[in-house]
Design a protein around this motif. Structure first.
Motif, mmCIF file in Angstrom:
data_model
loop_
_atom_site.group_PDB
_atom_site.id
_atom_site.type_symbol
_atom_site.label_atom_id
_atom_site.label_comp_id
_atom_site.label_asym_id
_atom_site.label_seq_id
_atom_site.Cartn_x
_atom_site.Cartn_y
_atom_site.Cartn_z
ATOM 1 N N ASN A 1 21.887 9.397 0.430
ATOM 2 C CA ASN A 1 20.965 9.442 1.555
ATOM 3 C C ASN A 1 20.017 10.630 1.462
ATOM 4 O OD1 ASN A 1 22.147 7.204 2.780
ATOM 5 N ND2 ASN A 1 23.748 8.471 3.677
ATOM 6 N N SER A 2 19.683 11.037 0.262
ATOM 7 C CA SER A 2 18.868 12.232 0.114
ATOM 8 C C SER A 2 17.429 11.980 0.567
ATOM 9 C CB SER A 2 18.870 12.706 -1.341
ATOM 10 O OG SER A 2 18.097 11.831 -2.128
ATOM 11 N N ASP A 3 16.780 13.042 0.977
ATOM 12 C CA ASP A 3 15.400 12.956 1.431
ATOM 13 C C ASP A 3 14.472 12.532 0.302
ATOM 14 O OD1 ASP A 3 16.088 13.729 3.990
ATOM 15 O OD2 ASP A 3 15.828 15.861 3.577
ATOM 16 N N TYR A 4 14.798 12.936 -0.901
ATOM 17 C CA TYR A 4 13.969 12.572 -2.050
ATOM 18 C C TYR A 4 13.945 11.064 -2.257
ATOM 19 C CZ TYR A 4 12.244 12.306 -6.829
ATOM 20 O OH TYR A 4 11.533 11.987 -7.946
ATOM 21 N N LEU A 5 15.122 10.435 -2.174
ATOM 22 C CA LEU A 5 15.175 8.981 -2.329
ATOM 23 C C LEU A 5 14.419 8.279 -1.206
ATOM 24 C CD1 LEU A 5 18.861 8.410 -3.482
ATOM 25 C CD2 LEU A 5 16.775 8.261 -4.841
ATOM 26 N N LYS A 6 14.546 8.784 0.004
ATOM 27 C CA LYS A 6 13.811 8.190 1.132
ATOM 28 C C LYS A 6 12.304 8.339 0.934
ATOM 29 C CE LYS A 6 17.473 8.758 4.493
ATOM 30 N NZ LYS A 6 17.943 9.477 5.669
ATOM 31 N N LEU A 7 11.876 9.468 0.398
ATOM 32 C CA LEU A 7 10.465 9.689 0.121
ATOM 33 C C LEU A 7 9.960 8.691 -0.920
ATOM 34 C CD1 LEU A 7 7.948 11.535 0.518
ATOM 35 C CD2 LEU A 7 8.805 12.874 -1.390
ATOM 36 N N LEU A 8 10.732 8.482 -1.992
ATOM 37 C CA LEU A 8 10.351 7.524 -3.028
ATOM 38 C C LEU A 8 10.267 6.104 -2.473
ATOM 39 C CD1 LEU A 8 12.381 8.684 -6.145
ATOM 40 C CD2 LEU A 8 9.925 8.848 -5.784
ATOM 41 N N GLU A 9 11.246 5.715 -1.664
ATOM 42 C CA GLU A 9 11.228 4.380 -1.076
ATOM 43 C C GLU A 9 10.022 4.215 -0.164
ATOM 44 O OE1 GLU A 9 15.025 4.070 0.815
ATOM 45 O OE2 GLU A 9 16.051 3.574 -1.062
ATOM 46 N N GLY A 10 9.690 5.251 0.579
ATOM 47 C CA GLY A 10 8.523 5.195 1.463
ATOM 48 C C GLY A 10 7.227 5.034 0.688
ATOM 49 N N GLU A 11 7.093 5.768 -0.400
ATOM 50 C CA GLU A 11 5.901 5.661 -1.234
ATOM 51 C C GLU A 11 5.789 4.275 -1.862
ATOM 52 O OE1 GLU A 11 3.348 7.798 -1.889
ATOM 53 O OE2 GLU A 11 4.152 9.130 -0.353
ATOM 54 N N ALA A 12 6.898 3.750 -2.337
ATOM 55 C CA ALA A 12 6.875 2.435 -2.996
ATOM 56 C C ALA A 12 6.580 1.328 -2.000
ATOM 57 C CB ALA A 12 8.196 2.176 -3.690
ATOM 58 N N SER A 13 7.023 1.467 -0.762
ATOM 59 C CA SER A 13 6.788 0.409 0.218
ATOM 60 C C SER A 13 5.319 0.344 0.638
ATOM 61 C CB SER A 13 7.661 0.618 1.453
ATOM 62 O OG SER A 13 7.262 1.786 2.141
ATOM 63 N N GLU A 14 4.582 1.423 0.452
ATOM 64 C CA GLU A 14 3.176 1.447 0.846
ATOM 65 C C GLU A 14 2.244 0.928 -0.247
ATOM 66 O OE1 GLU A 14 2.360 5.435 2.059
ATOM 67 O OE2 GLU A 14 3.808 5.380 3.690
ATOM 68 N N LEU A 15 2.761 0.641 -1.441
ATOM 69 C CA LEU A 15 1.923 0.158 -2.536
ATOM 70 C C LEU A 15 1.474 -1.268 -2.278
ATOM 71 C CD1 LEU A 15 3.820 1.488 -5.660
ATOM 72 C CD2 LEU A 15 1.745 2.395 -4.660
ATOM 73 N N LYS A 16 0.196 -1.499 -2.486
ATOM 74 C CA LYS A 16 -0.363 -2.836 -2.338
ATOM 75 C C LYS A 16 -1.367 -3.065 -3.452
ATOM 76 C CE LYS A 16 0.242 -2.959 2.598
ATOM 77 N NZ LYS A 16 -0.333 -2.716 3.870
ATOM 78 N N LEU A 17 -1.482 -4.313 -3.892
ATOM 79 C CA LEU A 17 -2.473 -4.636 -4.910
ATOM 80 C C LEU A 17 -3.850 -4.743 -4.260
ATOM 81 C CD1 LEU A 17 -0.616 -7.395 -6.941
ATOM 82 C CD2 LEU A 17 -0.909 -5.012 -7.538
ATOM 83 N N ASP A 18 -4.850 -4.196 -4.926
ATOM 84 C CA ASP A 18 -6.204 -4.360 -4.421
ATOM 85 C C ASP A 18 -6.743 -5.724 -4.868
ATOM 86 O OD1 ASP A 18 -6.452 -3.850 -7.093
ATOM 87 O OD2 ASP A 18 -8.004 -2.322 -6.902
ATOM 88 N N ASN A 19 -7.883 -6.120 -4.319
ATOM 89 C CA ASN A 19 -8.448 -7.437 -4.631
ATOM 90 C C ASN A 19 -8.767 -7.601 -6.109
ATOM 91 O OD1 ASN A 19 -8.243 -8.339 -2.035
ATOM 92 N ND2 ASN A 19 -10.271 -7.606 -1.445
ATOM 93 N N LYS A 20 -9.223 -6.527 -6.749
ATOM 94 C CA LYS A 20 -9.566 -6.606 -8.163
ATOM 95 C C LYS A 20 -8.322 -6.920 -9.003
ATOM 96 C CE LYS A 20 -12.082 -4.046 -11.693
ATOM 97 N NZ LYS A 20 -12.748 -2.791 -12.023
ATOM 98 N N THR A 21 -7.199 -6.277 -8.690
ATOM 99 C CA THR A 21 -5.959 -6.527 -9.420
ATOM 100 C C THR A 21 -5.456 -7.933 -9.159
ATOM 101 O OG1 THR A 21 -5.419 -4.187 -9.163
ATOM 102 C CG2 THR A 21 -3.649 -5.644 -9.873
ATOM 103 N N LYS A 22 -5.505 -8.390 -7.909
ATOM 104 C CA LYS A 22 -5.062 -9.745 -7.586
ATOM 105 C C LYS A 22 -5.910 -10.780 -8.321
ATOM 106 C CE LYS A 22 -3.040 -9.083 -3.044
ATOM 107 N NZ LYS A 22 -3.127 -9.383 -1.626
ATOM 108 N N ASN A 23 -7.223 -10.561 -8.349
ATOM 109 C CA ASN A 23 -8.111 -11.504 -9.027
ATOM 110 C C ASN A 23 -7.855 -11.538 -10.523
ATOM 111 O OD1 ASN A 23 -9.315 -12.283 -6.656
ATOM 112 N ND2 ASN A 23 -10.999 -10.810 -6.828
ATOM 113 N N SER A 24 -7.574 -10.383 -11.118
ATOM 114 C CA SER A 24 -7.317 -10.368 -12.558
ATOM 115 C C SER A 24 -6.014 -11.095 -12.879
ATOM 116 C CB SER A 24 -7.263 -8.940 -13.089
ATOM 117 O OG SER A 24 -6.123 -8.263 -12.600
#
Length: 142
Positions: free
Chosen positions: A34-57
């Motif tokens: 339950n370390s803060d570092y792992l929670k920080l990593l999970e938070g960063e990964a959950s905010e990742l989204k593909l932009d339209n250019k990546t989706k189109n490619s």
């Protein structure tokens, strides 16, 4: 007699020491999970989204024709096609539903032919997976 009593006493002491060490080492494992570092990593990964250019490619890399199971030598591994896109035949549409949206497919396969055609017609106008899945639920409730 004293010798036996002394051995029994040492065995009990060793067992208590082992239990103490197990308790000390096992409590250290839980805070690391339950370390803060792992929670920080999970938070960063959950905010990742593909932009339209990546989706189109990614859409450009999709094959022009979908290969269905059991049609000649060409087969598709389950989950290869991750998005519904325009232009699929009804059979291809059903295979994509089955491979990627199994819950929706289970509702879809119980529909009568006329309602399946209604869902497929809706898909041809609007190939958005979330809307198609909502339409399947709506039609199955009628």
């Amino acid at each position: 007699m004293y010798f036996i009593w002394n051995i029994q006493r040492m065995i009990k002491a060793m067992l208590w020491i082992e239990v103490l060490f197990l308790l000390l080492f096992s409590t250290n494992v839980f805070p690391q999970a339950n370390s803060d570092y792992l929670k920080l990593l999970e938070g960063e990964a959950s905010e990742l989204k593909l932009d339209n250019k990546t989706k189109n490619s990614q859409k450009k890399l999709l094959p022009k024709s979908i290969k269905l199971f059991g049609q000649g030598k060409e087969t598709v591994q389950g989950g290869d096609i991750t998005e519904l896109f325009p232009g699929l035949s009804q059979q291809q549409f059903e295979v994509v539903l089955k491979n990627n949206y199994i819950g929706s497919y289970l509702f879809y396969k119980r529909l009568p032919v006329s309602k399946k055609e209604e869902v497929y017609g809706f898909y041809q106008e609007n190939p958005d997976p979330t809307k198609v899945r909502a339409k399947i639920l709506q039609v199955s409730k009628k």
